[in-house]
Enzyme design. Sequence first.
Site, mmCIF file in Angstrom:
data_model
loop_
_atom_site.group_PDB
_atom_site.id
_atom_site.type_symbol
_atom_site.label_atom_id
_atom_site.label_comp_id
_atom_site.label_asym_id
_atom_site.label_seq_id
_atom_site.Cartn_x
_atom_site.Cartn_y
_atom_site.Cartn_z
ATOM 1 N N CYS A 180 -47.194 -2.603 -92.628
ATOM 2 C CA CYS A 180 -48.371 -2.204 -93.408
ATOM 3 C C CYS A 180 -49.233 -1.213 -92.631
ATOM 4 O O CYS A 180 -49.827 -0.297 -93.221
ATOM 5 C CB CYS A 180 -49.184 -3.424 -93.821
ATOM 6 S SG CYS A 180 -49.784 -4.443 -92.456
ATOM 7 N N CYS A 207 -44.525 -4.720 -97.382
ATOM 8 C CA CYS A 207 -44.597 -6.047 -96.761
ATOM 9 C C CYS A 207 -43.346 -6.864 -97.098
ATOM 10 O O CYS A 207 -43.044 -7.090 -98.271
ATOM 11 C CB CYS A 207 -45.837 -6.783 -97.235
ATOM 12 S SG CYS A 207 -45.974 -8.464 -96.554
ATOM 13 N N CYS A 209 -44.353 -7.832 -87.048
ATOM 14 C CA CYS A 209 -44.244 -6.809 -88.088
ATOM 15 C C CYS A 209 -45.539 -5.999 -88.196
ATOM 16 O O CYS A 209 -46.640 -6.555 -88.230
ATOM 17 C CB CYS A 209 -43.939 -7.460 -89.435
ATOM 18 S SG CYS A 209 -43.816 -6.297 -90.817
ATOM 19 N N CYS A 227 -49.519 -0.809 -98.772
ATOM 20 C CA CYS A 227 -49.417 -1.833 -97.730
ATOM 21 C C CYS A 227 -48.744 -3.094 -98.264
ATOM 22 O O CYS A 227 -48.137 -3.850 -97.501
ATOM 23 C CB CYS A 227 -50.789 -2.156 -97.137
ATOM 24 S SG CYS A 227 -51.984 -2.842 -98.302
ATOM 25 N N ASP A 279 -65.130 -12.298 -107.334
ATOM 26 C CA ASP A 279 -65.679 -11.003 -106.903
ATOM 27 C C ASP A 279 -67.078 -10.761 -107.467
ATOM 28 O O ASP A 279 -67.445 -9.618 -107.739
ATOM 29 C CB ASP A 279 -64.776 -9.840 -107.361
ATOM 30 C CG ASP A 279 -63.449 -9.814 -106.634
ATOM 31 O OD1 ASP A 279 -63.368 -10.416 -105.558
ATOM 32 O OD2 ASP A 279 -62.507 -9.204 -107.156
ATOM 33 N N CYS A 297 -46.745 -13.351 -89.930
ATOM 34 C CA CYS A 297 -46.498 -11.915 -89.854
ATOM 35 C C CYS A 297 -45.684 -11.541 -88.621
ATOM 36 O O CYS A 297 -44.964 -10.536 -88.622
ATOM 37 C CB CYS A 297 -47.823 -11.138 -89.840
ATOM 38 S SG CYS A 297 -48.620 -11.036 -91.463
#
Length: 379
Positions: free
Chosen positions: A201, A255, A198, A251, A141, A195
């Site tokens: 989230c 999951c 779904c 979120c 980051d 995923c």
Amino acid sequence: MSLTSEQLISLKQQITSWAAELGFQGLGISDIDLASEEPKLQAWLDQKYHGQMDYMANHGMMRARPAELVPGTQRVISVRMDYLPEDANFSQDLSHKTTAYISRYAMGRDYHKLMRNRLKKLGQKISDAVEHSVQFRPFVDSAPVLERPLAQKAGLGWEGKHTLILNENAGSWFFLGELFIDLPLPIDEPVEDKCGSCVACITMCPTQAIVAPHTVDANRCISYLTIELNGAIPIEFRSLIGNRIYGCDDCQLVCPWNRYAELSCEDDFQKRKQVDGQALLALWQWDEATFLKQTEGSAIRRIGFERWQRNIAVALGNAPYHTDIIQQLKRQLTAASDLVKEHILWAVEQQQNKKDATTSDSKNKRLIRIIEKGLPRDA
């Protein structure tokens, strides 16, 4: 001196082993071609979904061009480090509206320096293992790097609809880091998106920040609002923030893949008692010196004392009505900055509205009891 294909394959095996020894739970290697990501990045920026995060746009498309950031780069080594602490107590902290909720990634020591130092050690091990100088540079980051697409290309997981990387054996509770290197190491293959249909989230996001699959409008995201945003939190989102004073995990919590997440084995990522399960009013009592002392070595410190107070004021406004909350909020008005004062006044108003609603409800219930007592039995 260039390495043969056999030597590069052997070196990659060594790199994977060294990474495990250094505490990384996953490693993958990708090439540096992110051309397919450039239109997506530009469209996201054009929609102003990055909010005040100007650094997302400041370097143009360099974020998607690793060789422009570090000339000579041929591969990117992506690593994963799990951070989920023991006794995460998600439901307890979220359901107790007078308790401060802090995103679990920030409950321990700041991960940036820890991961960067270990990536540097990994790069040095690689350099020592070959007979010529190796150029490498670690990132956590800390520069314009598209870490998630790189991690996806490296096979560490797939991009969930919430834009976080998901791993079928680890969910999404992990940090990512990168080592840019000038060796043509063998690359890994991306994994399949699992995923399916779904949308948990998307539907469960308190502020509906996931505006489309794989697209987050940061302007609506609670993590952005409580961490990145410098000014006032828009009124429309304040009541939706609840008791979340630093970040949001919703979120990830909903999951299904996170039922497979592993707990972190890093002592530095375990919860600090200074911020673990603390009452909002207790944190509201901190002055700036206390804030700096209690958040030393923590990612929380980066938002500064003013935004810390701003966030807690909003959470206190969302808490159940209590006279102590109103009194403690008003007590800080004189010394508060204009930004914090705005949120204190909003919070006091919210508390007062709850008091009035409680009083009105009590009167209504009393009236009903009086009426019922006076009615004939066969009424």
